[in-house]
Motif scaffolding. Structure first.
Motif, PDB file in Angstrom:
ATOM      1  N   GLN A 120       4.023  12.611 -23.480  1.00 44.56           N
ATOM      2  CA  GLN A 120       3.912  14.056 -23.666  1.00 44.56           C
ATOM      3  C   GLN A 120       2.793  14.353 -24.658  1.00 44.56           C
ATOM      4  OE1 GLN A 120       7.912  15.254 -24.919  1.00 44.56           O
ATOM      5  NE2 GLN A 120       8.518  15.568 -22.780  1.00 44.56           N
ATOM      6  N   ASN A 121       2.264  15.573 -24.592  1.00 43.65           N
ATOM      7  CA  ASN A 121       1.240  16.022 -25.526  1.00 43.65           C
ATOM      8  C   ASN A 121       1.470  17.519 -25.753  1.00 43.65           C
ATOM      9  OD1 ASN A 121      -1.206  17.072 -26.662  1.00 43.65           O
ATOM     10  ND2 ASN A 121      -2.286  15.236 -25.956  1.00 43.65           N
ATOM     11  N   LEU A 122       2.084  17.845 -26.878  1.00 47.14           N
ATOM     12  CA  LEU A 122       2.493  19.226 -27.131  1.00 47.14           C
ATOM     13  C   LEU A 122       1.297  20.160 -27.230  1.00 47.14           C
ATOM     14  CD1 LEU A 122       4.758  21.230 -27.687  1.00 47.14           C
ATOM     15  CD2 LEU A 122       4.621  20.631 -30.119  1.00 47.14           C
ATOM     16  N   GLY A 123       0.197  19.700 -27.877  1.00 45.33           N
ATOM     17  CA  GLY A 123      -0.991  20.551 -28.004  1.00 45.33           C
ATOM     18  C   GLY A 123      -1.534  20.970 -26.659  1.00 45.33           C
ATOM     19  N   GLU A 124      -1.675  20.011 -25.738  1.00 46.21           N
ATOM     20  CA  GLU A 124      -2.187  20.324 -24.403  1.00 46.21           C
ATOM     21  C   GLU A 124      -1.212  21.215 -23.631  1.00 46.21           C
ATOM     22  OE1 GLU A 124      -3.486  17.024 -22.064  1.00 46.21           O
ATOM     23  OE2 GLU A 124      -4.749  16.191 -23.651  1.00 46.21           O
ATOM     24  N   ALA A 125       0.077  20.933 -23.770  1.00 44.81           N
ATOM     25  CA  ALA A 125       1.082  21.720 -23.044  1.00 44.81           C
ATOM     26  C   ALA A 125       1.026  23.188 -23.471  1.00 44.81           C
ATOM     27  CB  ALA A 125       2.470  21.132 -23.274  1.00 44.81           C
ATOM     28  N   GLU A 126       0.950  23.428 -24.790  1.00 45.71           N
ATOM     29  CA  GLU A 126       0.886  24.807 -25.298  1.00 45.71           C
ATOM     30  C   GLU A 126      -0.398  25.497 -24.830  1.00 45.71           C
ATOM     31  OE1 GLU A 126       3.014  26.583 -26.825  1.00 45.71           O
ATOM     32  OE2 GLU A 126       4.347  25.384 -28.075  1.00 45.71           O
ATOM     33  N   TYR A 127      -1.493  24.762 -24.870  1.00 44.55           N
ATOM     34  CA  TYR A 127      -2.782  25.325 -24.497  1.00 44.55           C
ATOM     35  C   TYR A 127      -2.802  25.687 -23.005  1.00 44.55           C
ATOM     36  CZ  TYR A 127      -7.770  25.958 -25.655  1.00 44.55           C
ATOM     37  OH  TYR A 127      -9.008  26.488 -25.930  1.00 44.55           O
ATOM     38  N   VAL A 128      -2.281  24.799 -22.147  1.00 44.54           N
ATOM     39  CA  VAL A 128      -2.245  25.043 -20.706  1.00 44.54           C
ATOM     40  C   VAL A 128      -1.428  26.298 -20.403  1.00 44.54           C
ATOM     41  CG1 VAL A 128      -1.259  24.193 -18.545  1.00 44.54           C
ATOM     42  CG2 VAL A 128      -2.633  22.674 -19.928  1.00 44.54           C
ATOM     43  N   VAL A 129      -0.258  26.393 -21.029  1.00 47.47           N
ATOM     44  CA  VAL A 129       0.602  27.560 -20.788  1.00 47.47           C
ATOM     45  C   VAL A 129      -0.075  28.831 -21.300  1.00 47.47           C
ATOM     46  CG1 VAL A 129       2.838  28.614 -21.296  1.00 47.47           C
ATOM     47  CG2 VAL A 129       2.696  26.163 -20.796  1.00 47.47           C
ATOM     48  N   ALA A 130      -0.770  28.717 -22.434  1.00 45.19           N
ATOM     49  CA  ALA A 130      -1.481  29.879 -22.977  1.00 45.19           C
ATOM     50  C   ALA A 130      -2.540  30.378 -21.993  1.00 45.19           C
ATOM     51  CB  ALA A 130      -2.134  29.518 -24.313  1.00 45.19           C
ATOM     52  N   LEU A 131      -3.311  29.445 -21.402  1.00 45.14           N
ATOM     53  CA  LEU A 131      -4.332  29.857 -20.439  1.00 45.14           C
ATOM     54  C   LEU A 131      -3.684  30.483 -19.201  1.00 45.14           C
ATOM     55  CD1 LEU A 131      -7.230  30.092 -19.519  1.00 45.14           C
ATOM     56  CD2 LEU A 131      -7.132  27.727 -18.715  1.00 45.14           C
ATOM     57  N   PHE A 132      -2.570  29.927 -18.759  1.00 45.26           N
ATOM     58  CA  PHE A 132      -1.860  30.497 -17.607  1.00 45.26           C
ATOM     59  C   PHE A 132      -1.434  31.939 -17.901  1.00 45.26           C
ATOM     60  CE2 PHE A 132       2.481  31.372 -15.997  1.00 45.26           C
ATOM     61  CZ  PHE A 132       2.157  31.611 -14.669  1.00 45.26           C
ATOM     62  N   MET A 133      -0.860  32.174 -19.089  1.00 50.03           N
ATOM     63  CA  MET A 133      -0.414  33.513 -19.464  1.00 50.03           C
ATOM     64  C   MET A 133      -1.609  34.469 -19.546  1.00 50.03           C
ATOM     65  SD  MET A 133       2.411  32.453 -22.339  1.00 50.03           S
ATOM     66  CE  MET A 133       2.713  34.126 -22.866  1.00 50.03           C
ATOM     67  N   TYR A 134      -2.716  33.973 -20.112  1.00 47.61           N
ATOM     68  CA  TYR A 134      -3.927  34.776 -20.242  1.00 47.61           C
ATOM     69  C   TYR A 134      -4.422  35.226 -18.857  1.00 47.61           C
ATOM     70  CZ  TYR A 134      -9.005  35.467 -20.713  1.00 47.61           C
ATOM     71  OH  TYR A 134     -10.289  35.957 -20.638  1.00 47.61           O
ATOM     72  N   MET A 135      -4.459  34.294 -17.917  1.00 48.90           N
ATOM     73  CA  MET A 135      -4.943  34.618 -16.568  1.00 48.90           C
ATOM     74  C   MET A 135      -4.027  35.639 -15.894  1.00 48.90           C
ATOM     75  SD  MET A 135      -6.098  30.786 -15.310  1.00 48.90           S
ATOM     76  CE  MET A 135      -6.771  31.249 -13.711  1.00 48.90           C
ATOM     77  N   CYS A 136      -2.719  35.485 -16.084  1.00 45.79           N
ATOM     78  CA  CYS A 136      -1.779  36.442 -15.477  1.00 45.79           C
ATOM     79  C   CYS A 136      -1.931  37.826 -16.093  1.00 45.79           C
ATOM     80  CB  CYS A 136      -0.345  35.937 -15.641  1.00 45.79           C
ATOM     81  SG  CYS A 136       0.005  34.491 -14.632  1.00 45.79           S
TER      82      CYS A 136
END
Length: 1376
Positions: free
Chosen positions: A1187-1203
């Motif tokens: 697991q990589n918490l930094g990448e996971a948070e960043y990926v979800v952040a970009l997804f939310m931004y796009m939505c």
């Protein structure tokens, strides 16, 4: 918002991390590709890295070691470093020889030094551990004979001259057996005499290398003590050596001459008498490897010709050996007269041979062996130097009766037992590192015979299934928590969904053996359990069907009640597991003790919770257990079972597949002659290509393949297209094309013939447009048309698929593989209406996609049939399953009989012609045909004058029947046009009666089962199934008399080798020959291979290699599709380097969706560097659960931004390379936005491996790892990851790690050319009109006190602040 910042944890670095940092620093100084100013080569760097044993560094081999290698700088550390790096690449299953092929000059010198080092004394410069590394390197070389550079060096070690290592008498004996070889041997000696002394000495060293290596091994083996401590380096050396011997014996090119050398060295005898075999713990793996070597040394094959030997031929060889021994005994040894005069069957057992030869002295035994040319002649008055034990074993093992391989296989139980399930040497744990060797067969390029091919696959499939069974048993039994009760029995403290305690177990039938067998034909038992569980679980147990496999388990726990189970400790000790036996369900018993049969009738409702199942036990296993009980006094296994375990149906088909493979080995496998050698990996790999087939077809009807004559001409660049009609108005599809047929399978073409190929005639295609006959006046009578403008490579694939032979199509992502497959199927259907085509795919999803496209083409649906589960997933109202087709036929029959009734009424014929198909047939014959013939006689062309056009309509007898067709039926423009319409109407009527004639069988056959069998065997022309269904149902299909002429396989690179092979043999041969005419395989070996759960089978045994991939490696010609239409051209560049000339279809440049930028994002793809988050990069809460918490948070952040910008959530998918990260991302989505109606959830959050074959517009990818590249180093996984996105790809990774990986360089050099921080345009809503690469000044604004800007550069910390701002903006007013 992000969680509040936690104080950073200070974690002490590990030794491996310190070493990794050290190598990273060296890489940045000396060889990293992204560093422009590198330091000059320094040999001390290599010495230092080797001393620290950290040679597993990215790009070290490619950019430093081999790049700078030369004889002048060669040293021990240099040699060993290269070997270690190559071995590491093979361990990780990445290409190893590419750099050597690019710079081959010094490889011969390097290889000779390896040979010299492998023979060095172990107490000298090279340690035994280092020589083990060299053995592994040599093994990889011998297994890479497809690489020209390697083959040129290895061939010198394994060709006929290596027989110099034989003793003189044995050499003479072998040359006498094959007179042809003596000529070659004399020629070799003549050539040797012409060589200068130094070259001759070098050649002699190479020829004797393997003989000397065997002697060196024997000396190491003899140094192993019986009971004193032994270094593991010696044990590992011995294991690796036997592995090398097995691999040399299992390949015909290496075996051909080497097998005699091995036999002459008596290696097996030395090994079986060694102390290492007798050391139970240290020698366990060695003994298993030795058994494999013994199997291959005696394999049923002629070493020189490569032909498989029959049972009779093997018996003859055995008799010849015994009789030659008897002759020697009779002529020279009076004490062996009794032996010499005995019947062969009397003296060929081990016991008999020991009885006759045991009393002889050592010298006498030596003399016997020397008469047989097994040992050098014993000089007079000298005693033998060999032990008597060795001499006796040499004679006995060579002459004892052998058990046939097929007999051994038939006596083998199919279910694994506890001895196999937990044997780490043959079923390694999930976390196999790849460091040691295993007692497993390997799947490489070539196989000795079809029997060898099937046997290796049988063993590997069995063991891979065993690994999954072990996981299920450990999970279920540990959940049941078996503890020792106060009274000494077993008490279960937990429960498991898939397992139940057994209340009673009774063997109820042991049937007599068949003649010639010693195991029962059938063993049945009753198992009673108490289903005091939830209703849905009870339904699952009661739903066990016939042939489902269960396991009977005996546990005798030693731990007291309440003991906690620790999954890190050995499983067997904790639960006290004693026995495991497999069984197959026959059915559940009713109240009267009768088996409840599966069928349409509802099952009876049974009272109470006690249920009894009747099961079949394995007769072979039962016979072995009973023999052990009677002869050795062991306990009766079948009185001890206390747990029954079931498995998930989808994962529980292993027994049926194993039975299928075993049945194939018991029959004469008849594969077509044109395929036999290619499947085994020999001969000319292009021999099955249509251009070399003797029966290639000159003229083919391409039906609706071409959209126009211009499309046809563009599809054959370099060819001269001659159209048979000159009028452009008539040059319309469909077209028949006549190709120049080239002669000669296997004929050597002369220079003149080669020149002739380039002549005008060889390049000329004759194209004949033709008109499809009118099918009737109704709109639905018009044939469905293909609308795809195929490229010229797709046309070549379609052409090859229509011709006889083997066609392999490599289809990169988005190149229209399925469209090509469907067109091939359609064209075969129309060109060869009497032939039947079998479609095989890996998954139900691919099969459904194929079917949906087939239905859009001009194929009569009554000829389509879909076998197996999964047809319910078809996105269509029509049911193509067996029973669905039966219902279709019955419904269609009624519809057609109604049409007959209407026709009868329109003609004014009395009676009931539409009662049955039979009466309809008579009606057509006597009423319809007579009227049509009368009509034709009136309107047909008489003499030179054409009949009046009005007569065609006037005399037409079926006006009333066609009153419901679009009017007017006849146009009255010309006689020819109206006559064609009239004939079309008659064709429509005739087709009704043709179909009814075909449907007559459904009237005669009364049961649905019989009707479905008839459809399968007679009616269906296109039959589709998954590879798993083919393996499971082969026996039933063959028994039914199933026949087919063509096979098309989709997703061929994802299908296991054996599951690709079985569909070739789903029918009985005709007169000893296979009727198979075409085999079309479509796949992409550059994407991920078949899924193998266990790393050992995947890497060590190469079980993940598909037959498609092996054919490509062997050199079978392929058609490589070269134009993709899925992704933007810029995204395609990230993976097109892996393919031959992969370009883009025109619409990728022209359509607005591809030319428009991604709203709110500056780039259409970007690699975003993610450093440690809260002091942590990758983490591993469980082994391999990254697991990589930094990448996971960043990926979800970009997804939310796009939505928030307006992107539809279902057009975004989040992918990652590890399951652990997948679960972490899902958790974060659930917590942050899953229930937010403004955002929602992405289309999918899954792993790259699971997403193969799928796509989405926007892909967010997390690579997770920060310490080691991990399995993304497999370029196939990288290709899948890069090719899933159509419009946008955003990758989150630790850039410094991945950019240094050699295998990933072509993609990451493009990714790192762009900024490594995310560039966003928060003021730009979705959709945008901005073009790719442009940034309009319209979007300039102010944000959070920052002045005018075009875009923001953010990292994963301040991105959340931006998101918080955006989420609090009024909807629709972001940035305005």
């Amino acid at each position: 918002m992000a969680a509040p910042a936690q104080p950073k944890k200070i974690v002490a670095p590990t030794v491996s991390q310190i070493n990794a940092e050290f190598v990273t620093q060296l890489a940045c100084k000396y060889w990293a590709p992204h560093i422009k100013k590198k330091s000059p080569f320094d040999i001390k760097v290599i010495e230092e890295i080797y001393e620290k044993e950290i040679v597993k560094s990215s790009q070290y081999l490619e950019n430093y070691l081999w790049m700078n290698y030369s004889p002048e700088v060669s040293s021990k550390a240099y040699l060993m470093s290269i070997c270690c790096m190559v071995n590491e690449k093979f361990r990780e299953n990445v290409p190893a020889w590419e750099i050597f092929k690019k710079k081959p000059d010094h490889f011969p010198f390097f290889f000779k030094h390896i040979l010299k080092a492998a023979l060095a004394e172990t107490d000298g410069e090279f340690s035994l551990h280092e020589q083990t590394v060299l053995l592994l390197f040599l093994d990889h070389c011998f297994n890479s004979l497809e690489v020209d550079l390697i083959r040129s060096q290895v061939q010198q070690l394994i060709s006929l001259p290596m027989w110099m290592g034989l003793q003189a008498a044995r050499l003479e004996l072998e040359l006498k057996k094959t007179p042809k070889l003596r000529k070659f041997w004399n020629l070799i000696k003549k050539n040797d005499e012409k060589m200068d002394p130094e070259a001759r000495e070098q050649a002699y060293q190479e020829r004797r290398f393997l003989s000397q290596l065997i002697q060196k091994f024997i000396s190491v083996l003899k140094s192993v003590p019986l009971s004193e401590p032994v270094t593991m380096d010696k044990v590992h050396y011995c294991e690796r050596f036997i592995e090398l011997m097995i691999d040399l014996e299992a390949l015909l090119p290496t075996r051909r001459w080497f097998n005699t050398i091995l036999d002459d060295s008596h290696l097996l005898v030395h090994c079986y008498l060694s102390n290492l075999v007798r050391r139970e713990e240290d020698g366990h793996l060695f003994s298993q490897l030795l058994d494999m070597l013994k199997f291959y040394t005696g394999f049923e094959i002629n070493d020189q010709t490569g032909n498989a030997l029959t049972e009779n031929e093997m018996t003859t060889i055995h008799y010849d050996r015994i009789t030659s021994l008897q002759r020697a005994a009779f002529a020279h040894f009076t004490e062996l007269y009794d032996f010499a005069l005995s019947n062969v069957a009397e003296v060929d057992t081990r016991e008999s041979l020991v009885k006759f030869f045991g009393p002889l002295s050592s010298n006498t035994l030596h003399q016997v062996a020397s008469y047989l040319c097994l040992l050098p002649t014993l000089p007079k008055n000298e005693d033998t130097t060999f032990d008597k034990e060795f001499l006796l074993e040499l004679l006995v093992s060579r002459h004892e009766r052998r058990i046939s391989q097929i007999q051994q296989l038939n006596q083998m139980p199919l279910y694994p037992t506890e001895k196999i399930i937990w044997d780490e040497n043959i079923v390694p744990t999930e976390y196999y590192s790849g460091e040691g060797c295993l007692a497993l067969p390997k799947l490489n390029l070539q196989f000795l015979t079809l029997h060898d091919y099937l046997l290796r696959n049988f063993n590997l499939f069995r063991l891979e299934s065993t690994y999954e069974i072990r996981q299920d048993i450990e999970d279920s039994v540990s959940r049941m928590k078996p503890w020792l009760s106060e009274y000494g029995g077993v008490v279960f403290g937990g429960w498991a969904r898939m397992a139940q305690p057994i209340v009673a177990f009774t063997v109820v039938e042991v049937a007599k053996p068949n003649i010639g067998e010693n195991w029962p034909t059938r063993v049945r038992a009753d198992v009673t359990i108490n289903l005091n569980v939830r209703d849905h679980i009870k339904d699952e147990w009661e739903g066990l069907r016939k042939h489902d496999v269960c396991f009977l388990i005996t546990v005798r726990p030693t731990k007291p009640y309440g003991t906690k189970f620790d999954r890190r400790r050995p499983f067997i000790e904790q639960v006290g597991l004693v026995y495991v036996r497999g069984c197959e369900i026959q059915g559940m018993l009713d109240d009267k003790g009768r088996v409840i049969e599966d069928g349409p009738e509802p099952r009876p409702n049974l009272r109470g919770e006690s249920r009894t199942f009747r099961v079949f036990l394995d007769p072979n296993q039962y016979q072995q257990d009973m023999t052990n009980t009677i002869q050795n006094g062991a306990e009766d296994v079948y009185e001890t079972f206390n747990i029954i375990m079931r498995r998930k149906p989808k994962e529980n088909n292993f027994k049926a597949v194993l039975e299928t493979i075993r049945n194939l080995m018991n029959t004469d496998c008849v594969v077509p002659d044109w395929l036999h050698d290619i499947i085994l990996g020999y001969g000319d790999p292009s021999s099955a290509h249509y251009s070399k087939m003797p029966n290639q077809i000159a003229t083919l009807d391409f039906n609706d393949t071409f959209l126009s004559i211009e499309h046809l001409k563009a599809s054959f660049p370099g060819h001269n297209v001659k159209v048979t009609v000159e009028d452009p108005a008539l040059q319309i599809p469909p077209f028949r094309i006549t190709f120049p047929v080239r002669s000669g399978k296997g004929k050597k073409r002369k220079d003149a013939d080669v020149e002739d190929e380039d002549t005008e005639e060889a390049k000329t295609l004759i194209v004949e447009p033709h008109v499809i006959p009118n099918r009737g006046p109704y709109p639905y009578n018009q044939p469905k048309r293909n609308t795809i403008q195929f490229t010229h490579t797709q046309i070549e694939a379609i052409r090859a698929g229509m011709q006889p032979g083997l066609t392999m199509v490599v289809g990169p992502p988005g190149t229209g593989k399925t469209d090509v497959a469907v067109q091939i199927i359609s064209n075969i259907y129309h060109n060869f209406p009497e032939q039947r085509t079998l479609i095989v795919t890996h998954s139900n999803q691919a099969l459904n996609q194929l079917f949906e496209k087939i239905m859009a083409l001009d194929i009569d649906e009554r000829h389509l049939l879909r076998l197996g589960h999964g047809e319910e997933e078809l996105e269509t109202e029509k049911d193509f399953s067996r029973y669905g087709r039966v219902n279709y036929v019955l419904a269609r029959r009624i519809e057609l009989l109604e049409e007959v009734k209407r026709l009868q009424k329109s003609l004014g014929v009395p009676g009931d012609a539409s009662y049955t198909c039979e009466t309809a047939g008579y009606f057509f014959l006597y009423q319809v045909m007579s009227r049509w013939e009368e009509y034709i006689s009136k309107v047909k062309n008489k003499g030179s004058t054409l009949p009046d056009v009005t007569e065609v309509s006037t005399f037409f007898p079926f006006h009333e029947y066609f009153a419901n067709a679009p009017q007017p039926i006849f146009k009255g423009r010309s006689y020819e046009e109206d006559m064609e319409i009239a004939e079309g109407c008659f064709r429509h009527i005739k087709k009704i009666f043709t179909q009814l004639e075909e449907f007559r069988a459904s009237e005669l056959l009364r049961s649905g089962l019989d009707r479905s069998k008839y459809l399968l065997v007679k009616e269906a022309k296109i039959i589709a199934m998954t590879c798993t269904h083919a393996a499971l149902k082969r026996h039933d299909l063959v028994k039914l008399g199933f026949k087919y002429d063509n096979i098309l396989m989709e997703e061929a690179a994802q299908i296991l080798e054996i599951e690709t092979f079985i569909p070739l043999l789903l029918q009985n041969p005709q007169d000893g020959f296979s009727r198979l005419k075409r085999w079309i395989m479509i796949g992409d070996h550059h994407q991920l291979p078949p899924v193998i759960k266990n790393m050992a089978f995947q890497k060590y045994s190469n079980m993940e290699q598909s037959l498609f991939t092996r054919f490509v490696r062997v050199g079978v010609p392929t058609v490589d599709l070269d134009a993709q239409g899925r992704a933007r051209a810029s995204l395609c560049n990230l993976y097109n380097w892996r393919y031959k000339n992969l370009g883009n279809l025109p619409h990728v440049q022209l359509l607005p969706e591809f030319s428009t930028a991604n709203a709110g994002l500056l780039y259409d793809f970007q690699l975003i560097n993610v450093e440690d988050f809260q002091g942590v990069g990758e983490s591993e809460p469980n082994p391999y659960f990254y697991q990589n918490l930094g990448e996971a948070e960043y990926v979800v952040a970009l997804f939310m931004y796009m939505c928030l910008l307006g992107y539809p959530a279902d057009r975004i998918s989040i992918l990652t390379t590890y399951n652990g990260q997948k679960h972490l991302i899902r958790d974060i989505i659930n917590r942050r936005c899953g229930n937010n109606p403004l955002i929602g959830r992405p289309n999918k959050v899954t792993t790259v491996d699971r997403f193969q074959g799928q796509q989405n517009d926007y892909i967010l990818l997390s690579l997770v790892r920060t310490r080691a590249v991990g399995h993304l180093r497999d370029v196939r996984r990288l290709v899948v990851a890069m090719s899933r996105a159509r419009l946008g790809l955003y990758i989150f990774a630790r850039v410094s790690l991945f950019q240094n990986c050699f295998e990933l360089t072509p993609a990451f050099s493009q990714l790192t050319a762009r900024p490594l921080h995310l560039h966003i345009i928060p003021t730009e809503p979705f959709p945008t009109t901005r073009k790719v690469g442009l940034l309009s000044s319209f979007y300039r604004t102010a944000f959070l006190g920052v002045g005018n800007w075009d875009f923001l550069i953010v990292d994963h910390i301040n991105f959340w602040a931006l998101l918080f701002y955006l989420m609090n903006c009024p909807r629709g007013s972001i940035g305005f």
